[in-house]
Design a protein around this motif. Sequence first.
Motif, PDB file in Angstrom:
ATOM      1  N   UNK A   1     -40.545 -72.060  -9.414  1.00 43.67           N
ATOM      2  CA  UNK A   1     -40.993 -72.264  -8.379  1.00 43.67           C
ATOM      3  C   UNK A   1     -39.875 -72.208  -7.313  1.00 43.67           C
ATOM      4  N   UNK A   2     -40.322 -71.825  -6.503  1.00 46.01           N
ATOM      5  CA  UNK A   2     -39.590 -71.392  -5.208  1.00 46.01           C
ATOM      6  C   UNK A   2     -39.007 -72.860  -4.332  1.00 46.01           C
ATOM      7  N   UNK A   3     -39.350 -73.645  -5.086  1.00 44.23           N
ATOM      8  CA  UNK A   3     -39.073 -74.689  -4.350  1.00 44.23           C
ATOM      9  C   UNK A   3     -40.050 -75.545  -4.459  1.00 44.23           C
ATOM     10  N   UNK A   4     -40.345 -77.764  -3.914  1.00 39.91           N
ATOM     11  CA  UNK A   4     -40.628 -78.192  -4.276  1.00 39.91           C
ATOM     12  C   UNK A   4     -42.016 -77.985  -3.436  1.00 39.91           C
ATOM     13  N   UNK A   5     -42.647 -77.535  -2.642  1.00 42.53           N
ATOM     14  CA  UNK A   5     -44.565 -77.140  -2.348  1.00 42.53           C
ATOM     15  C   UNK A   5     -44.029 -76.308  -2.829  1.00 42.53           C
ATOM     16  N   UNK A   6     -43.761 -75.346  -3.097  1.00 43.31           N
ATOM     17  CA  UNK A   6     -44.360 -73.273  -3.969  1.00 43.31           C
ATOM     18  C   UNK A   6     -44.771 -74.356  -5.275  1.00 43.31           C
ATOM     19  N   UNK A   7     -43.721 -75.078  -5.705  1.00 45.22           N
ATOM     20  CA  UNK A   7     -43.700 -75.608  -6.779  1.00 45.22           C
ATOM     21  C   UNK A   7     -45.586 -76.858  -7.978  1.00 45.22           C
ATOM     22  N   UNK A   8     -44.906 -77.354  -6.494  1.00 46.16           N
ATOM     23  CA  UNK A   8     -46.482 -78.078  -6.063  1.00 46.16           C
ATOM     24  C   UNK A   8     -47.802 -77.284  -6.635  1.00 46.16           C
ATOM     25  N   UNK A   9     -48.044 -76.557  -5.410  1.00 45.05           N
ATOM     26  CA  UNK A   9     -49.220 -75.595  -5.624  1.00 45.05           C
ATOM     27  C   UNK A   9     -49.330 -74.749  -6.434  1.00 45.05           C
ATOM     28  N   UNK A  10     -48.294 -74.744  -7.073  1.00 46.47           N
ATOM     29  CA  UNK A  10     -48.554 -73.933  -7.744  1.00 46.47           C
ATOM     30  C   UNK A  10     -48.941 -74.512  -9.612  1.00 46.47           C
ATOM     31  N   UNK A  11     -48.834 -75.598  -9.441  1.00 42.42           N
ATOM     32  CA  UNK A  11     -48.921 -76.764 -10.792  1.00 42.42           C
ATOM     33  C   UNK A  11     -50.716 -77.226 -10.460  1.00 42.42           C
ATOM     34  N   UNK A  12     -50.876 -76.957  -8.953  1.00 38.87           N
ATOM     35  CA  UNK A  12     -52.181 -78.192  -8.659  1.00 38.87           C
ATOM     36  C   UNK A  12     -53.118 -76.816  -9.157  1.00 38.87           C
ATOM     37  N   UNK A  13     -52.581 -75.568  -8.449  1.00 40.52           N
ATOM     38  CA  UNK A  13     -54.059 -74.239  -8.750  1.00 40.52           C
ATOM     39  C   UNK A  13     -53.351 -72.877  -9.688  1.00 40.52           C
ATOM     40  N   UNK A  14     -52.162 -72.910  -9.412  1.00 47.23           N
ATOM     41  CA  UNK A  14     -52.054 -71.831 -10.070  1.00 47.23           C
ATOM     42  C   UNK A  14     -52.023 -71.729 -11.429  1.00 47.23           C
TER      43      UNK A  14
END
Length: 155
Positions: A122-135
Motif C-alpha cells: 500500500x501507498x500508506x496507512x489510509x490506502x492500506x486500510x482501504x485496500x484491506x477493507x474493500x480491495x
Amino acid sequence: MSQVIEVMRETRVPAGIDTVWAVVSDAGRAADWFDFADRTEVRSGDGVGQLRTQHGHWGRRRSEVDQEITECVPGKVLAWRHVAERIDGRPAPKFATRTEFRIELDGDAETTTVRLRSLQTPGGPVKGWLMRRVGTKDIERNMDRSLERLAGVLS
C-alpha cells in the motif's frame, strides 16, 4: 512503511502440470480462464522481462494493466509486476506502490495444485486500510472465479 497485503487462493485440478502450464503461461489463453482479463497481449520479449498488456474491466469501466514478467520457471511459477494501470485510458488511482501477481503450480502428470497469489504494498496507512477493507474481497472473488474457470477449461 506499509505492510504487504497478500491474497492467496488455491485449488487442485485433475490435469497434469504440463497441461496446466500450457494454459496459464499462454497470454493468448488468459481470457479463457483468468477472470481479471478480457484479453492479454504480448508487447515484447519472452520469459523474464516479457512485457504484456492485460485488458479487462473494473466494474463497468475498461481497465488496462501493463505487466512485466519477473519470474518464469516452466511448470512451476509465472509472476509479473504491474508497471502501469489505466482505467478508461487514464492513469488509475495509485493505491499500491508495488503490485505483484504469481501463479504457482505443484503437481505431477495426473493432478496439479494451482495457487494464485496477489502481493500489494500500500501507498500508506489510509490506502492500506482501504485496500484491506474493500480491495481484497474483490481480488478473492476474481481469484475464486479464475480457479473455477481454469478447472472448466482443463476438464
